[in-house]
Design a protein around this motif. Structure first.
Motif, PDB file in Angstrom:
ATOM      1  N   ILE A   1      14.170  11.096  -4.296  1.00 32.16           N
ATOM      2  CA  ILE A   1      13.727  12.669  -3.660  1.00 32.16           C
ATOM      3  C   ILE A   1      13.816  13.734  -4.766  1.00 32.16           C
ATOM      4  CG2 ILE A   1      14.580  11.606  -1.301  1.00 32.16           C
ATOM      5  CD1 ILE A   1      17.436  12.736  -2.207  1.00 32.16           C
ATOM      6  N   THR A   2      14.361  13.265  -5.959  1.00 31.17           N
ATOM      7  CA  THR A   2      14.633  13.991  -6.945  1.00 31.17           C
ATOM      8  C   THR A   2      13.663  14.196  -7.975  1.00 31.17           C
ATOM      9  OG1 THR A   2      15.918  14.854  -8.904  1.00 31.17           O
ATOM     10  CG2 THR A   2      15.946  12.679  -8.191  1.00 31.17           C
ATOM     11  N   LYS A   3      13.088  15.134  -8.409  1.00 30.80           N
ATOM     12  CA  LYS A   3      12.075  15.159  -9.453  1.00 30.80           C
ATOM     13  C   LYS A   3      12.589  14.863 -11.000  1.00 30.80           C
ATOM     14  CE  LYS A   3       9.201  18.854  -7.092  1.00 30.80           C
ATOM     15  NZ  LYS A   3       8.455  20.004  -7.534  1.00 30.80           N
ATOM     16  N   ASP A   4      13.785  14.829 -10.966  1.00 29.20           N
ATOM     17  CA  ASP A   4      14.579  14.519 -12.355  1.00 29.20           C
ATOM     18  C   ASP A   4      14.721  13.037 -12.467  1.00 29.20           C
ATOM     19  OD1 ASP A   4      15.699  15.039 -14.788  1.00 29.20           O
ATOM     20  OD2 ASP A   4      17.655  15.707 -13.821  1.00 29.20           O
ATOM     21  N   VAL A   5      13.585  12.150 -12.822  1.00 25.85           N
ATOM     22  CA  VAL A   5      13.584  10.938 -13.073  1.00 25.85           C
ATOM     23  C   VAL A   5      13.591  10.825 -14.713  1.00 25.85           C
ATOM     24  CG1 VAL A   5      12.581   8.758 -12.617  1.00 25.85           C
ATOM     25  CG2 VAL A   5      12.569  10.182 -10.871  1.00 25.85           C
ATOM     26  N   ARG A   6      14.418  10.260 -15.400  1.00 24.09           N
ATOM     27  CA  ARG A   6      14.593  10.013 -16.677  1.00 24.09           C
ATOM     28  C   ARG A   6      14.744   8.444 -17.080  1.00 24.09           C
ATOM     29  NH1 ARG A   6      17.709  14.173 -16.112  1.00 24.09           N
ATOM     30  NH2 ARG A   6      19.670  12.979 -16.941  1.00 24.09           N
TER      31      ARG A   6
ATOM     32  N   THR B   1       7.936   8.344   0.461  1.00 22.78           N
ATOM     33  CA  THR B   1       6.995   9.011   0.541  1.00 22.78           C
ATOM     34  C   THR B   1       5.865   8.799  -0.613  1.00 22.78           C
ATOM     35  OG1 THR B   1       7.582  10.930  -1.026  1.00 22.78           O
ATOM     36  CG2 THR B   1       8.226  11.082   1.438  1.00 22.78           C
ATOM     37  N   TYR B   2       4.872   9.282  -0.467  1.00 25.13           N
ATOM     38  CA  TYR B   2       3.849   8.779  -1.769  1.00 25.13           C
ATOM     39  C   TYR B   2       4.348   9.605  -2.846  1.00 25.13           C
ATOM     40  CZ  TYR B   2      -0.167   9.507  -4.530  1.00 25.13           C
ATOM     41  OH  TYR B   2      -1.264   9.575  -5.899  1.00 25.13           O
ATOM     42  N   ALA B   3       5.129  10.821  -2.644  1.00 20.14           N
ATOM     43  CA  ALA B   3       5.282  11.289  -4.047  1.00 20.14           C
ATOM     44  C   ALA B   3       6.411  10.571  -4.778  1.00 20.14           C
ATOM     45  CB  ALA B   3       5.776  12.766  -3.650  1.00 20.14           C
ATOM     46  N   CYS B   4       7.168   9.902  -3.992  1.00 24.66           N
ATOM     47  CA  CYS B   4       8.243   8.959  -4.785  1.00 24.66           C
ATOM     48  C   CYS B   4       7.613   7.892  -5.933  1.00 24.66           C
ATOM     49  CB  CYS B   4       8.862   7.924  -3.883  1.00 24.66           C
ATOM     50  SG  CYS B   4       9.996   8.914  -2.618  1.00 24.66           S
ATOM     51  N   HIS B   5       6.339   7.572  -5.578  1.00 30.79           N
ATOM     52  CA  HIS B   5       5.298   6.681  -6.485  1.00 30.79           C
ATOM     53  C   HIS B   5       5.303   7.584  -7.574  1.00 30.79           C
ATOM     54  CE1 HIS B   5       2.392   4.171  -8.213  1.00 30.79           C
ATOM     55  NE2 HIS B   5       1.576   5.110  -8.244  1.00 30.79           N
TER      56      HIS B   5
ATOM     57  N   ARG C   1       6.566  10.443  -8.969  1.00 23.14           N
ATOM     58  CA  ARG C   1       7.860  10.903  -9.342  1.00 23.14           C
ATOM     59  C   ARG C   1       8.515   9.717 -10.509  1.00 23.14           C
ATOM     60  NH1 ARG C   1      10.373  13.617  -4.262  1.00 23.14           N
ATOM     61  NH2 ARG C   1       9.136  15.622  -4.367  1.00 23.14           N
ATOM     62  N   LEU C   2       8.236   8.560 -10.024  1.00 28.23           N
ATOM     63  CA  LEU C   2       8.797   7.447 -10.677  1.00 28.23           C
ATOM     64  C   LEU C   2       8.076   7.180 -12.175  1.00 28.23           C
ATOM     65  CD1 LEU C   2      10.700   5.198 -11.026  1.00 28.23           C
ATOM     66  CD2 LEU C   2       9.160   3.613  -9.677  1.00 28.23           C
ATOM     67  N   LEU C   3       6.785   7.213 -11.926  1.00 28.89           N
ATOM     68  CA  LEU C   3       5.925   6.924 -13.121  1.00 28.89           C
ATOM     69  C   LEU C   3       5.975   8.332 -14.016  1.00 28.89           C
ATOM     70  CD1 LEU C   3       2.880   5.253 -11.528  1.00 28.89           C
ATOM     71  CD2 LEU C   3       4.794   4.253 -12.384  1.00 28.89           C
ATOM     72  N   SER C   4       6.159   9.209 -13.673  1.00 26.61           N
ATOM     73  CA  SER C   4       6.432  10.571 -14.518  1.00 26.61           C
ATOM     74  C   SER C   4       7.427  10.567 -15.209  1.00 26.61           C
ATOM     75  CB  SER C   4       6.102  11.709 -13.488  1.00 26.61           C
ATOM     76  OG  SER C   4       7.272  11.856 -12.688  1.00 26.61           O
ATOM     77  N   GLY C   5       8.624   9.690 -14.999  1.00 21.16           N
ATOM     78  CA  GLY C   5       9.608   9.681 -15.423  1.00 21.16           C
ATOM     79  C   GLY C   5       9.797   8.650 -16.421  1.00 21.16           C
ATOM     80  N   CYS C   6       8.701   7.765 -16.783  1.00 24.33           N
ATOM     81  CA  CYS C   6       8.792   6.796 -17.838  1.00 24.33           C
ATOM     82  C   CYS C   6       7.680   7.072 -18.948  1.00 24.33           C
ATOM     83  CB  CYS C   6       8.417   5.527 -17.040  1.00 24.33           C
ATOM     84  SG  CYS C   6       9.216   5.190 -15.407  1.00 24.33           S
TER      85      CYS C   6
ATOM     86  N   SER D   1       0.568  -5.435  -1.494  1.00 23.70           N
ATOM     87  CA  SER D   1      -0.014  -6.121  -0.301  1.00 23.70           C
ATOM     88  C   SER D   1       0.440  -5.813   1.008  1.00 23.70           C
ATOM     89  CB  SER D   1       0.020  -7.660  -0.434  1.00 23.70           C
ATOM     90  OG  SER D   1      -0.689  -8.025  -1.871  1.00 23.70           O
ATOM     91  N   GLU D   2       1.975  -5.692   0.975  1.00 21.98           N
ATOM     92  CA  GLU D   2       2.920  -5.489   2.138  1.00 21.98           C
ATOM     93  C   GLU D   2       3.372  -4.051   2.350  1.00 21.98           C
ATOM     94  OE1 GLU D   2       5.906  -8.583   2.758  1.00 21.98           O
ATOM     95  OE2 GLU D   2       4.591 -10.030   1.565  1.00 21.98           O
ATOM     96  N   ASN D   3       2.751  -3.094   1.588  1.00 21.13           N
ATOM     97  CA  ASN D   3       2.940  -1.748   1.618  1.00 21.13           C
ATOM     98  C   ASN D   3       1.990  -0.995   2.021  1.00 21.13           C
ATOM     99  OD1 ASN D   3       4.361   0.504   1.166  1.00 21.13           O
ATOM    100  ND2 ASN D   3       4.246   0.397  -1.035  1.00 21.13           N
ATOM    101  N   SER D   4       2.206  -0.346   3.208  1.00 18.16           N
ATOM    102  CA  SER D   4       1.090   0.421   3.770  1.00 18.16           C
ATOM    103  C   SER D   4       1.368   1.841   3.409  1.00 18.16           C
ATOM    104  CB  SER D   4       1.225   0.307   5.341  1.00 18.16           C
ATOM    105  OG  SER D   4       2.310   0.435   5.804  1.00 18.16           O
ATOM    106  N   SER D   5       2.540   2.215   2.894  1.00 14.69           N
ATOM    107  CA  SER D   5       2.897   3.554   2.680  1.00 14.69           C
ATOM    108  C   SER D   5       1.775   4.103   1.000  1.00 14.69           C
ATOM    109  CB  SER D   5       4.374   3.750   2.123  1.00 14.69           C
ATOM    110  OG  SER D   5       4.589   3.136   1.240  1.00 14.69           O
ATOM    111  N   LEU D   6       1.229   3.224   0.502  1.00 15.62           N
ATOM    112  CA  LEU D   6       0.477   3.594  -0.510  1.00 15.62           C
ATOM    113  C   LEU D   6      -0.802   3.290  -0.387  1.00 15.62           C
ATOM    114  CD1 LEU D   6       2.237   2.772  -3.881  1.00 15.62           C
ATOM    115  CD2 LEU D   6       2.150   5.079  -2.774  1.00 15.62           C
ATOM    116  N   SER D   7      -1.579   4.250   0.601  1.00 17.68           N
ATOM    117  CA  SER D   7      -3.191   4.075   0.703  1.00 17.68           C
ATOM    118  C   SER D   7      -3.820   4.567  -0.573  1.00 17.68           C
ATOM    119  CB  SER D   7      -3.673   4.951   1.921  1.00 17.68           C
ATOM    120  OG  SER D   7      -3.420   6.496   1.489  1.00 17.68           O
ATOM    121  N   CYS D   8      -3.169   5.292  -1.509  1.00 22.02           N
ATOM    122  CA  CYS D   8      -3.928   5.797  -2.741  1.00 22.02           C
ATOM    123  C   CYS D   8      -2.795   5.388  -3.942  1.00 22.02           C
ATOM    124  CB  CYS D   8      -4.085   7.266  -2.722  1.00 22.02           C
ATOM    125  SG  CYS D   8      -4.914   7.772  -4.282  1.00 22.02           S
ATOM    126  N   VAL D   9      -3.185   4.763  -4.933  1.00 24.94           N
ATOM    127  CA  VAL D   9      -2.535   4.374  -5.955  1.00 24.94           C
ATOM    128  C   VAL D   9      -2.978   5.062  -7.108  1.00 24.94           C
ATOM    129  CG1 VAL D   9      -1.667   2.743  -7.748  1.00 24.94           C
ATOM    130  CG2 VAL D   9      -1.730   2.033  -5.382  1.00 24.94           C
TER     131      VAL D   9
END
Length: 252
Positions: free
Chosen positions: A159-164, A180-184, A186-191, A202-210
């Protein structure tokens, strides 16, 4: 003569690192030399043997063997003395909760863990009742982590944008969930130095767009099996990508 006893401590620790932690801990009864040797091992591998607990008697729905597992992990994590844990691995069933896992992860962070692996094992009968594990906030800003592997019913609640995660080079997200889609994103942007990304949605319907926007990425693998109209979208922005493997299977 006992040949194993003639080996150096460093070599014995390397051999022990190939074993589950419960087996390594059992060596304490062998001799005085083995009693404290395990405390310096650099890999801790915990498995609650979920499948064996299914038909056990339980108290408040929790099998007694899992209660013993909790006590064992707590004891090992407290007594372990290696200055750095190279690998901390958990394979747990549906009785593990976010509070227990967060406690162990925080200890791992204090002990400067480099590779963290978490797998939630489950059977078909228990899957729908399992509460998703929520990772502690401190993990998303842990500077020493180099490898993170997450598998099954783990909720990424960024939930935080401060992923480091400035040292993370390898990330595996296998059948995890996102609040949320934004969590995906935010996680990648902090790496900033991520080199390998492995995803199974395969079992995750919350990411229709990767959307994979990682300038440092060199290897990308994605598995997607869908039970809908196969309209999943994929956006890749990785200029230094050297290896790409995408498997998209529609299940009608």
């Amino acid at each position: 003569m006992d040949i194993i006893s003639t080996l150096s401590d460093d070599l014995l620790l390397k051999i022990c690192s190939l074993l589950p932690t419960k087996d390594v801990f059992a060596t304490t009864v062998l001799s005085k030399r083995w009693k404290f040797l395990w405390e310096m091992i650099h890999k801790l591998d915990f498995d609650d043997n979920f499948e064996r607990c299914i038909n056990e008697d339980s108290v408040n729905g929790i099998p007694s063997s899992y209660e013993r597992f909790l006590q064992f992990v707590d004891r090992v994590m407290v007594l372990h003395k290696a200055p750095v844990i190279d690998t901390l691995k958990f394979k747990v069933g549906p009785w593990c909760n976010s509070e227990d896992m967060a406690h162990w992860m925080r200890i791992g962070i204090v002990r400067r863990v480099r590779q963290l692996e978490l797998e939630i094992s489950h059977s078909v009968d228990y899957y729908e009742y399992h509460e998703s594990i929520v990772l502690p906030r401190s993990l998303y800003v842990y500077a020493k982590l180099e490898v993170l592997k997450l598998t099954n019913t783990i909720l990424l609640d960024v939930i935080t944008k401060d992923v480091r995660l400035p040292s993370l080079k390898s990330l595996h997200l296998l059948c995890v969930k996102y609040k949320t889609y934004a969590c995906h994103c935010r996680l990648l942007s902090g790496c900033p130095v991520l080199e390998e990304l492995v995803m199974d949605k395969s079992e995750n319907s919350s990411l229709s767009c990767v959307c994979v926007q990682v300038p440092s990425l060199e290897r990308l693998s994605i598995l997607d099996t869908s039970d809908d109209d196969c309209d999943s979208k994929l956006v890749i922005d990785a200029p230094y990508l050297k290896y790409l493997n995408i498997v998209h299977i529609c299940i009608w």
